[in-house]
Design an enzyme around this catalytic site. Structure first.
Site, PDB file in Angstrom:
ATOM      1  N   LYS A  76      66.800  26.414  62.410  1.00  0.00           N
ATOM      2  CA  LYS A  76      68.389  26.425  62.254  1.00  0.00           C
ATOM      3  C   LYS A  76      68.800  25.012  61.537  1.00  0.00           C
ATOM      4  CE  LYS A  76      72.423  26.356  65.424  1.00  0.00           C
ATOM      5  NZ  LYS A  76      72.854  26.693  66.579  1.00  0.00           N
ATOM      6  N   SER A 153      75.741  30.533  68.222  1.00  0.00           N
ATOM      7  CA  SER A 153      75.659  30.063  66.525  1.00  0.00           C
ATOM      8  C   SER A 153      74.373  30.082  66.048  1.00  0.00           C
ATOM      9  CB  SER A 153      76.162  28.417  66.768  1.00  0.00           C
ATOM     10  OG  SER A 153      75.279  27.397  67.224  1.00  0.00           O
ATOM     11  N   SER A 177      74.051  29.087  72.533  1.00  0.00           N
ATOM     12  CA  SER A 177      73.950  29.799  71.256  1.00  0.00           C
ATOM     13  C   SER A 177      72.250  29.839  71.012  1.00  0.00           C
ATOM     14  CB  SER A 177      74.124  28.352  70.340  1.00  0.00           C
ATOM     15  OG  SER A 177      75.681  28.190  70.203  1.00  0.00           O
TER      16      SER A 177
END
Length: 244
Positions: A76, A153, A177
């Site tokens: 990420k 996210s 997330s």
């Protein structure tokens, strides 16, 4: 073939790790054209790591006990990778290449994992649908329906975990997330207990809530990566050994 089986074939040199990694990077590029899961593909880093593994295997170096040997790991974009652009999905950080690795990246590299790139997210992790991706970034598309959301996210991580085999993703969660995008994309998201995984090297949204975890297309792969990244880190005083 799951990741553990793949790693055993790498150790036995039944698979050419350099050739495999090259094909994997090309597959990532093709997937990205349609789904926009990557903010950056770390082609040079991935191929250099693969070449080093191949050399060590030929030299019969003591690397065959490494848990992630040759396994592809996406990261990420909020997690720092040395010399790879790390933006947390924000234009303000474009061009920023960390001079250090996050703790979890150090552990992945120590265990022979191959970093393949930085995945898309809501800007600084602020969002739940990966549509708040920041100026100049593309919204990742759901792997089953490109008109729908990946969740967020960690949307890029979850989408890629569904589309790319023999791959495990590192995600991050402040308030859902990891598990929420995992559910949107039909993969497994493992969000650990606070303090189980070091936050050192994470561009945080809320330091007292953020947790780094894993996403994969099967439970075993998600657990395998967690077993590598968990544990005590002197740079994060909230971490513990958890019996190790």
């Amino acid at each position: 073939m799951n990741t553990k089986e793949f790693i055993e074939k790498i150790k036995a040199q039944e698979i050419d790790i350099v050739e495999h990694t090259y094909k994997l990077i090309e597959e990532c590029k093709e997937i990205n054209k349609e789904y926009d899961y990557f903010n950056a593909i770390a082609e040079d880093l991935a191929l250099n790591s693969a070449r080093e593994i191949k050399i060590q295997l030929k030299q019969k170096a003591k690397i065959k006990n490494k848990k992630l040997l040759g396994a592809a790991i996406s990261v990420k974009d909020a997690i720092c990778v040395k010399d790879v652009e790390t933006t947390a999905g924000s234009k303000i950080l474009q061009g920023y290449k960390p001079l250090f690795d996050a703790f979890v990246i150090q552990k992945v590299k120590e265990e022979g994992g191959i970093i393949i790139g930085k995945t898309s997210q809501d800007e600084f992790g602020f969002g739940g649908f990966s549509v708040n991706v920041g100026i100049g970034f593309k919204v990742p598309k759901n792997p089953f329906d490109r008109e729908r959301s990946c969740g967020g996210s960690s949307g890029g991580a979850a989408g890629l975990a569904q589309k790319l085999s023999n791959h495990i993703a590192l995600g991050e969660s402040t308030g859902g997330s990891i598990v929420e995008p995992a559910s949107f994309c039909g993969v497994y998201g493992l969000c650990p207990t606070y303090g189980r995984v070091s936050r050192y090297g994470l561009i945080d949204l809320s330091m007292s809530l953020d947790q780094i975890g894993t996403l994969a297309n099967n439970v075993e792969n998600a657990a395998l990566l967690l077993s590598v990244i968990e544990g005590k880190d002197e740079k994060d005083t909230k971490t513990e050994d958890f019996g190790k």
